[in-house]
Design a protein around this motif. Structure first.
Motif, PDB file in Angstrom:
ATOM      1  N   GLY A  40       2.746  -6.620  -0.385  1.00 13.39           N
ATOM      2  CA  GLY A  40       1.701  -7.233  -0.729  1.00 13.39           C
ATOM      3  C   GLY A  40       1.911  -7.337  -2.424  1.00 13.39           C
ATOM      4  O   GLY A  40       1.643  -8.454  -3.066  1.00 13.39           O
ATOM      5  N   ASN A  94       3.261 -10.854  -4.372  1.00 15.89           N
ATOM      6  CA  ASN A  94       2.014 -11.662  -4.993  1.00 15.89           C
ATOM      7  C   ASN A  94       1.597 -11.403  -6.433  1.00 15.89           C
ATOM      8  O   ASN A  94       0.909 -12.217  -7.172  1.00 15.89           O
ATOM      9  CB  ASN A  94       0.722 -11.270  -4.006  1.00 15.89           C
ATOM     10  CG  ASN A  94       0.789 -11.645  -2.650  1.00 15.89           C
ATOM     11  OD1 ASN A  94       0.769 -12.921  -2.420  1.00 15.89           O
ATOM     12  ND2 ASN A  94       0.645 -10.758  -1.931  1.00 15.89           N
ATOM     13  N   ASN A 132       0.893  -1.215   0.093  1.00 14.87           N
ATOM     14  CA  ASN A 132       0.188  -0.044  -0.060  1.00 14.87           C
ATOM     15  C   ASN A 132       0.590   1.138   0.158  1.00 14.87           C
ATOM     16  O   ASN A 132       0.611   2.165  -0.719  1.00 14.87           O
ATOM     17  CB  ASN A 132      -0.942   0.040   1.141  1.00 14.87           C
ATOM     18  CG  ASN A 132      -2.152   0.157   0.946  1.00 14.87           C
ATOM     19  OD1 ASN A 132      -2.674   0.775  -0.157  1.00 14.87           O
ATOM     20  ND2 ASN A 132      -3.117  -0.656   1.569  1.00 14.87           N
ATOM     21  N   GLY A 133       1.786   1.336   0.980  1.00 15.45           N
ATOM     22  CA  GLY A 133       3.052   2.185   0.779  1.00 15.45           C
ATOM     23  C   GLY A 133       3.815   1.430   0.016  1.00 15.45           C
ATOM     24  O   GLY A 133       4.245   0.278   0.236  1.00 15.45           O
ATOM     25  N   ASP A 185      -6.744  -0.537  -3.594  1.00 14.78           N
ATOM     26  CA  ASP A 185      -6.348  -1.761  -3.574  1.00 14.78           C
ATOM     27  C   ASP A 185      -5.895  -2.363  -4.702  1.00 14.78           C
ATOM     28  O   ASP A 185      -6.694  -2.498  -5.622  1.00 14.78           O
ATOM     29  CB  ASP A 185      -7.447  -2.637  -2.948  1.00 14.78           C
ATOM     30  CG  ASP A 185      -6.946  -4.096  -2.382  1.00 14.78           C
ATOM     31  OD1 ASP A 185      -6.478  -4.786  -3.248  1.00 14.78           O
ATOM     32  OD2 ASP A 185      -6.918  -4.304  -1.267  1.00 14.78           O
ATOM     33  N   PHE A 186      -4.617  -2.761  -4.723  1.00 16.02           N
ATOM     34  CA  PHE A 186      -3.989  -3.170  -6.448  1.00 16.02           C
ATOM     35  C   PHE A 186      -4.773  -4.386  -6.798  1.00 16.02           C
ATOM     36  O   PHE A 186      -4.914  -4.573  -8.135  1.00 16.02           O
ATOM     37  CB  PHE A 186      -2.630  -3.261  -6.106  1.00 16.02           C
ATOM     38  CG  PHE A 186      -1.662  -2.106  -6.330  1.00 16.02           C
ATOM     39  CD1 PHE A 186      -1.461  -1.687  -7.876  1.00 16.02           C
ATOM     40  CD2 PHE A 186      -1.635  -1.152  -5.412  1.00 16.02           C
ATOM     41  CE1 PHE A 186      -0.707  -0.457  -7.900  1.00 16.02           C
ATOM     42  CE2 PHE A 186      -0.956  -0.012  -5.619  1.00 16.02           C
ATOM     43  CZ  PHE A 186      -0.536   0.355  -6.865  1.00 16.02           C
ATOM     44  N   ARG A 187      -5.323  -5.316  -5.971  1.00 17.14           N
ATOM     45  CA  ARG A 187      -6.072  -6.491  -6.400  1.00 17.14           C
ATOM     46  C   ARG A 187      -7.508  -5.762  -7.028  1.00 17.14           C
ATOM     47  O   ARG A 187      -7.829  -6.270  -8.271  1.00 17.14           O
ATOM     48  CB  ARG A 187      -6.527  -7.430  -5.302  1.00 17.14           C
ATOM     49  CG  ARG A 187      -5.268  -8.215  -5.207  1.00 17.14           C
ATOM     50  CD  ARG A 187      -5.674  -9.016  -3.844  1.00 17.14           C
ATOM     51  NE  ARG A 187      -5.841  -8.171  -2.761  1.00 17.14           N
ATOM     52  CZ  ARG A 187      -5.771  -8.183  -1.375  1.00 17.14           C
ATOM     53  NH1 ARG A 187      -5.738  -9.374  -0.881  1.00 17.14           N
ATOM     54  NH2 ARG A 187      -5.742  -7.208  -0.466  1.00 17.14           N
TER      55      ARG A 187
HETATM   56  P1  ADP Z   1       0.784  -2.386   3.595  1.00 21.98           P
HETATM   57  O1  ADP Z   1       1.599  -3.245   4.784  1.00 21.98           O
HETATM   58  O2  ADP Z   1       1.628  -1.005   3.224  1.00 21.98           O
HETATM   59  O3  ADP Z   1      -0.675  -1.987   4.212  1.00 21.98           O
HETATM   60  P2  ADP Z   1       0.844  -4.638   1.983  1.00 21.98           P
HETATM   61  O4  ADP Z   1       2.284  -5.071   2.036  1.00 21.98           O
HETATM   62  O5  ADP Z   1      -0.135  -5.567   2.839  1.00 21.98           O
HETATM   63  O6  ADP Z   1       0.533  -3.262   2.197  1.00 21.98           O
HETATM   64  O7  ADP Z   1       0.313  -4.587   0.576  1.00 21.98           O
HETATM   65  C1  ADP Z   1      -0.954  -4.275   0.057  1.00 21.98           C
HETATM   66  C2  ADP Z   1      -1.259  -4.338  -1.254  1.00 21.98           C
HETATM   67  O8  ADP Z   1      -0.874  -5.349  -1.943  1.00 21.98           O
HETATM   68  C3  ADP Z   1      -2.546  -3.968  -1.528  1.00 21.98           C
HETATM   69  O9  ADP Z   1      -2.783  -3.208  -2.605  1.00 21.98           O
HETATM   70  C4  ADP Z   1      -3.192  -5.422  -2.049  1.00 21.98           C
HETATM   71  O10 ADP Z   1      -4.077  -5.091  -3.121  1.00 21.98           O
HETATM   72  C5  ADP Z   1      -2.049  -5.944  -2.957  1.00 21.98           C
HETATM   73  N1  ADP Z   1      -2.170  -7.234  -3.179  1.00 21.98           N
HETATM   74  C6  ADP Z   1      -2.056  -8.237  -2.388  1.00 21.98           C
HETATM   75  N2  ADP Z   1      -2.039  -9.424  -2.919  1.00 21.98           N
HETATM   76  C7  ADP Z   1      -2.379  -9.228  -4.306  1.00 21.98           C
HETATM   77  C8  ADP Z   1      -2.230  -9.986  -5.513  1.00 21.98           C
HETATM   78  N3  ADP Z   1      -2.369 -11.177  -5.510  1.00 21.98           N
HETATM   79  N4  ADP Z   1      -2.060  -9.166  -6.609  1.00 21.98           N
HETATM   80  C9  ADP Z   1      -2.004  -7.673  -6.387  1.00 21.98           C
HETATM   81  N5  ADP Z   1      -2.114  -6.975  -5.541  1.00 21.98           N
HETATM   82  C10 ADP Z   1      -1.860  -7.562  -4.483  1.00 21.98           C
END
Ligand code: ADP
Length: 397
Positions: free
Chosen positions: A331, A335, A211-212, A283-285
């Motif tokens: 994230g 992933n 997210n960041g 949210d990137f998903r």
């Molecule tokens: P933070 O710790 O900064 O809140 P994360 O490292 O948990 O963030 O990452 C969250 C981001 O990762 C979200 O935008 C989520 O959509 C993205 N994300 C998680 N799984 C996937 C995936 N399979 N494909 C694309 N993006 C993903």
């Protein structure tokens, strides 16, 4: 030996108990809505069994008390006695220039942490509240502060001084600090293990894409350049943060929209980035799904992100004078195979050559390059909690 890791936000608190013999989390959880109606603690044991505890959690001291009770609960607890906890490691966002490594917390450190509040007014106060709550509830247990900024203190002035009057650095501490240091440090150490080479010999580019999001150029295990700056708003376009902009845009928008300083700050941190561009989600998903369904601005948001990351990789390859490996973590980095593939497009000139089949991996430590790739591409799930526990363990021994 067991270490409790605490990560306090303004209204949330994440925790893990890590057994240093196995390096595994034997219990973890999250307190949400501290000081708000509907506060709740969600606790999980090492098998993932979940217990949801609702209670009035008015402040961080109450939150810590509940967490400690959960840890030794005869029904869902993970410890027989709190005495099993030998040390507490706290994530602290900003250590300014005062801290270039993790430290055991004493009165002098608390004073210095309070002096850093003006650099991170949203983040450091809850971090300090968490430390004070632990001091109250667990007196005598050594506590360690692990800073997001510390890893980047090895940057040289030509990286961290902005093109502003030099006085502003001296008077206000305005300089590049960089963040996500615990994550960049952890994945760089894991990269050396995966590549079976000494870290001191490696030139790495670590891409923490969550997210960041931030990117770090690491030479011989030391951060020499990173994309976040004075605050975590700089660098890449992120989920809701704008990332780097022409600075003149800030005052221009403030005038056009009649924004106050606080409104502008909130706007840049919460309404911009992939959310602002796509209009779909932060949210990137969700954005990937919308783009697949033909949503043009969702596609544009992904294209901007990919282009931003590639630009930094190119710049950092120049800064490092070559790259042994690019690391993808957090994230999106861990992933999203499609995002990794898109970023690595056109990076063959620095020796990147992805193996499409291996690149389907999610949340596993894998070298996803073809056998002869000159620059390796690594997927390494980050583990900031383990890194905090390792540093705490080392300092209290
Ligand atoms: P933070 O710790 O900064 O809140 P994360 O490292 O948990 O963030 O990452 C969250 C981001 O990762 C979200 O935008 C989520 O959509 C993205 N994300 C998680 N799984 C996937 C995936 N399979 N494909 C694309 N993006 C993903």
């Amino acid at each position: 030996m067991k270490i409790l890791v605490i990560n306090c936000g303004s209204s949330s608190l994440k925790y893990q108990v890590i057994d240093m013999a196995t390096k595994n989390a034997i219990g973890k959880g999250l307190v949400e809505r501290i000081g708000l109606p509907g506060s709740v603690l969600t606790h999980r044991n090492g098998f993932g069994d979940k217990e949801v505890i609702t209670a009035e959690i008015t402040n961080h001291t109450v939150a810590i008390k509940l967490v400690l009770e959960a840890l030794v609960s005869p029904i869902y607890g993970v410890l027989k006695d709190l005495k099993e906890i030998c040390g507490i490691g706290h994530r602290v966002v900003h250590g300014g220039e005062k801290f270039s490594k993790s430290v055991v917390i004493d009165e002098g450190v608390m004073k210095a942490l309070k002096e850093c509040v003006e650099l991170a007014p949203l983040h450091n106060p809850p971090n300090i509240a968490g430390i004070m709550a632990c001091q109250k509830m667990m007196p005598g247990v050594p506590q360690v502060a692990v800073f997001d900024t510390a890893f980047h203190q090895t940057m040289r002035p030509n990286s961290y001084i902005y093109g502003l009057p030099y006085d502003y650095y001296k008077k206000y501490g305005i300089r590049k600090y960089g963040f996500h240091g615990t994550s960049h440090k952890y994945v760089s150490q894991r990269a050396a293990v995966l590549l079976q080479k000494p870290l001191s010999d490696l030139k790495l580019i670590s891409c923490h894409l969550g997210n960041g999001a931030s990117i770090c150029a690491i030479r011989g295990g030391k951060s020499i350049e990173t994309s976040m700056g004075f605050t975590p708003l700089d660098g890449l376009m992120m989920g809701t943060r704008s990332g780097a902009l022409d600075p003149a845009i800030v005052t221009y928008i403030m005038c056009r929209e009649n924004f106050t300083v606080d409104q502008m700050n909130d706007f840049l941190n919460t309404k911009c980035g992939a959310l602002g561009v796509s209009g779909v989600s932060s949210d990137f998903r969700d954005i990937e799904v919308a783009a697949e369904q033909g949503h043009e601005r969702a596609r544009l948001a992904l294209d901007i992100f990919e282009h931003d990351v590639r630009q930094f990789i190119g710049a950092y390859a120049a800064v490092l004078g070559g790259v042994d490996a690019i690391i993808f973590t957090a994230g999106v980095g861990e992933n999203s195979g499609p995002m990794r593939e898109a970023i690595c497009k056109n990076l063959d000139y620095i020796g990147v050559d992805l193996d499409a089949e291996k690149n389907k991996v999610r949340s596993e430590e894998v070298d996803v390059s073809k056998p002869n790739a000159r620059c390796r591409t690594l997927v390494i799930p980050t583990n900031e909690e383990l890194m905090i526990a390792l540093e705490t363990h080392e300092l209290i021994q």
